[in-house]
Design an enzyme around this catalytic site. Structure first.
Site, short mmCIF file in Angstrom:
data_model
loop_
_atom_site.label_atom_id
_atom_site.label_comp_id
_atom_site.label_asym_id
_atom_site.label_seq_id
_atom_site.Cartn_x
_atom_site.Cartn_y
_atom_site.Cartn_z
CE LYS A 129 58.47 0.76 97.00
NZ LYS A 129 58.60 -0.52 97.72
CG ASP A 169 54.98 -0.39 98.21
OD1 ASP A 169 55.82 -1.10 98.77
OD2 ASP A 169 54.47 0.61 98.78
P1 NDP Z 1 48.12 -2.69 100.35
O1 NDP Z 1 47.75 -1.53 99.52
O2 NDP Z 1 47.76 -4.05 99.91
O3 NDP Z 1 47.58 -2.52 101.84
C1 NDP Z 1 47.95 -1.40 102.60
C2 NDP Z 1 47.24 -1.50 103.94
O4 NDP Z 1 47.76 -0.48 104.79
C3 NDP Z 1 45.74 -1.26 103.86
O5 NDP Z 1 45.12 -1.95 104.89
C4 NDP Z 1 45.65 0.24 104.06
O6 NDP Z 1 44.38 0.66 104.56
C5 NDP Z 1 46.75 0.48 105.08
N1 NDP Z 1 47.29 1.83 104.90
C6 NDP Z 1 47.90 2.31 103.79
N2 NDP Z 1 48.25 3.59 103.97
C7 NDP Z 1 47.85 3.91 105.21
C8 NDP Z 1 47.93 5.07 105.97
N3 NDP Z 1 48.50 6.20 105.47
N4 NDP Z 1 47.43 5.05 107.22
C9 NDP Z 1 46.87 3.92 107.72
N5 NDP Z 1 46.76 2.77 107.03
C10 NDP Z 1 47.24 2.77 105.80
O7 NDP Z 1 49.72 -2.57 100.51
P2 NDP Z 1 50.76 -3.69 100.95
O8 NDP Z 1 50.15 -4.62 101.93
O9 NDP Z 1 51.40 -4.23 99.73
O10 NDP Z 1 51.88 -2.79 101.68
C11 NDP Z 1 51.86 -2.55 103.09
C12 NDP Z 1 53.26 -2.15 103.54
O11 NDP Z 1 54.17 -3.21 103.25
C13 NDP Z 1 53.83 -0.91 102.88
O12 NDP Z 1 54.66 -0.23 103.82
C14 NDP Z 1 54.70 -1.47 101.78
O13 NDP Z 1 55.72 -0.57 101.39
C15 NDP Z 1 55.27 -2.69 102.49
N6 NDP Z 1 55.80 -3.75 101.65
C16 NDP Z 1 55.05 -4.31 100.67
C17 NDP Z 1 55.57 -5.34 99.91
C18 NDP Z 1 54.76 -6.05 98.88
O14 NDP Z 1 55.28 -7.03 98.32
N7 NDP Z 1 53.52 -5.66 98.61
C19 NDP Z 1 56.95 -5.81 100.10
C20 NDP Z 1 57.63 -5.21 101.23
C21 NDP Z 1 57.06 -4.21 101.94
P3 NDP Z 1 43.22 1.13 103.54
O15 NDP Z 1 42.70 -0.14 102.94
O16 NDP Z 1 42.26 1.84 104.41
O17 NDP Z 1 43.91 2.01 102.54
O1 2IT Z 2 59.02 -2.82 99.48
C1 2IT Z 2 59.18 -3.84 98.77
O2 2IT Z 2 60.15 -4.60 98.95
C2 2IT Z 2 58.21 -4.13 97.73
N1 2IT Z 2 57.22 -3.40 97.61
C3 2IT Z 2 58.41 -5.29 96.79
C4 2IT Z 2 59.35 -4.93 95.68
C5 2IT Z 2 59.50 -5.95 94.58
O3 2IT Z 2 60.18 -5.60 93.62
O4 2IT Z 2 58.96 -7.05 94.66
#
Ligand code: NDP
Ligand code: 2IT
Length: 448
Positions: A129, A169
């Site tokens: 990561k 992420d």
């Molecule tokens: P994005 O940046 O697309 O969206 C994040 C969302 O979460 C936004 O709505 C944001 O609000 C909110 N957010 C972020 N930080 C905070 C915080 N500290 N407090 C409250 N709200 C918060 O990220 P993703 O959707 O990609 O990721 C969301 C989660 O999913 C994370 O935990 C990530 O690690 C996990 N994840 C992502 C994957 C991926 O493929 N993208 C894969 C597996 C897991 P705002 O817009 O106000 O910042």
């Molecule tokens: O938390 C996760 O699994 C991710 N942000 C996606 C990682 C990836 O390599 O697609």
């Protein structure tokens, strides 16, 4: 916080001592060790040959300066990270997070989780990561591009299709992956598609990767429902966040007959009893990068609640899809009292240990992120397969592969939990199944 048996307790103490102040990393390690008691009792070699201790120490940790120039001509300095945690099963694989809260402890917790998640996918990927404390909010496209170029100017020497393959992420989506890939290509003079995943569809990306984490979380939840003879039909669902994972979780829930009645961002949440209007949400949050208040301003059936917590909204199913530790013990009690019977983590470690404990006590089925959100990284591995064979698959074929992977992860969790005497415990099933596959590979590869 221990409650671990003796050998595991000593390993946990060592992790605390060697990684001071990294509280999220401590939490993630404790959650895994907490499941491993019966494994160590059955297979003492995992403790005796220091497999667990080795797993807790990243293979490599890189920290670097990221200097760049903002639109006012001012030099800005951020800190960049890449933690290459474990490569027993394949090249390091895991996302990059750009958020002001990023520090080594966050990157290590995410990298550690990623090892077991990637193992559960059954695909040949190790765990890693990275990220930066850069805050993309309010930055112009030009600033984001210059930041990404500066970040890659150091990162490029550490990554490669057979070495380490970053992706997105929080704060890193298609726009950022584009700038990062462009700079990698420019520095190396190689069109090495497999070095990053989450690429655009016209330059080496995979169908379904954008949707994969949210869709995958919903597929996993659907398996839980099916195992009870139920479906999403008529279910009221609350999703936190409104980013990549949340939006595509909402899309798939609606396709499967459920209704998402609330979602959030970091400022507050919206409630829309008629069901979230996905086109409007995508326009506000994904296309215009605006605040979720604008959704409520444009949609008569919705109202906005500033601050507070979205878990106040009663529902049948809750999917936390925002960030770590966003759902605490108090929220767990509120959800259970409101009639919620399933919580599946779309985000990484969004539920605190106290919340997880309270779910178990109140009969709420809990699916941990390393199983429920593995669809994103699994589809990244499918993108790597397509890049390696210079092929590109259709949306339908790729989505079916994703659905099959999520069904397999679900059944591995269920079967492993049963084998270890904890039927219905998805946390135990995920941690044990993910661990055993990596641990056996580490034993086979010798002390390295
Ligand atoms: P994005 O940046 O697309 O969206 C994040 C969302 O979460 C936004 O709505 C944001 O609000 C909110 N957010 C972020 N930080 C905070 C915080 N500290 N407090 C409250 N709200 C918060 O990220 P993703 O959707 O990609 O990721 C969301 C989660 O999913 C994370 O935990 C990530 O690690 C996990 N994840 C992502 C994957 C991926 O493929 N993208 C894969 C597996 C897991 P705002 O817009 O106000 O910042
Ligand atoms: O938390 C996760 O699994 C991710 N942000 C996606 C990682 C990836 O390599 O697609």
């Amino acid at each position: 916080m221990s409650g671990l048996d003796e050998k595991l307790h000593d390993i946990h103490e060592e992790v605390l001592r060697r990684n001071p102040g990294e509280i999220e990393f401590h939490q993630a390690v404790h959650e895994v060790l907490d499941s491993l008691g019966p494994v160590v009792a059955k297979h003492p070699q995992y403790a005796d040959e220091a497999v667990i201790r080795r797993l807790c120490e990243p293979e490599r940790q890189i920290i670097f300066r990221v200097p760049w120039v903002d639109d006012n001509g001012q030099v800005q300095i951020n800190r960049g990270f890449r933690v290459e945690f474990n490569s027993a099963l394949g090249p390091y694989k895991g996302g990059l997070r750009f958020h002001p809260t990023v520090y080594l402890g966050i990157v290590k917790f995410l990298g550690f989780e990623q090892i077991f998640k990637n193992s559960l996918t059954g695909l040949p990927i190790g765990g890693g990561k990275g990220g930066s404390d850069f805050d993309p909010k309010g930055r112009s496209d030009g600033e984001v591009m210059r930041f990404c170029q500066a970040f890659m100017t150091e990162l490029y020497r550490h990554i490669g299709e057979y070495t380490d393959v970053p992706a997105g992420d929080i704060g890193v989506g298609g726009r950022e992956i584009g700038y990062l890939f462009g700079q990698y290509k420019r520095i190396t003079n190689r069109y090495e598609s497999g070095v990053l995943t989450g690429k655009g569809l016209t330059w080496g990306g995979s169908q379904v990767r954008t949707e994969a984490t949210g869709y995958g979380t919903v597929f996993f939840t659907h398996e839980i429902l099916k195992s009870r003879g139920e479906s999403f039909d008529g279910k009221r669902v609350v999703v936190s966040g409104s980013g990549n994972v949340a939006v595509y979780a909402i899309e798939k829930i609606h396709e499967l007959g459920g209704t998402v009645i609330a979602c959030s961002d970091s400022s507050g949440y919206i409630v829309d009893d008629k069901g979230i209007d996905l086109d409007l949400l995508k326009d506000v949050k994904l296309h215009r990068r605006a605040r979720i208040t604008e959704y409520a301003e444009q949609r008569g059936t919705a109202h906005y609640v500033a601050g507070g917590t979205v878990w106040e909204v009663p529902c049948d199913i809750a999917l936390p899809c925002a960030t770590q530790n966003e759902l605490n013990g108090h929220d767990a009690v509120t959800l259970a009292r409101g009639g919620c019977t399933i919580v599946a983590e779309g985000a990484n470690m969004p539920c605190t240990p106290e919340a997880v404990k309270l779910f178990a006590e109140s009969g709420v089925t809990f699916a941990p992120g390393k199983a429920a959100n593995a669809g994103g990284v699994a589809t990244s591995a499918l993108e790597m397969q397509q890049n390696a064979s210079r092929d590109s698959w259709s949306f339908g074929h790729t989505e079916e592969r994703l659905a099959e992977i999520m069904r397999n992860i679900h059944s591995r969790c269920v079967e492993t939990a049963e084998d270890y005497g904890q039927p219905g415990n998805y946390t135990a099933g995920a941690n044990i199944a993910g661990f055993i596959q990596v641990a056996d590979a580490m034993l086979a590869l010798g002390v390295i």
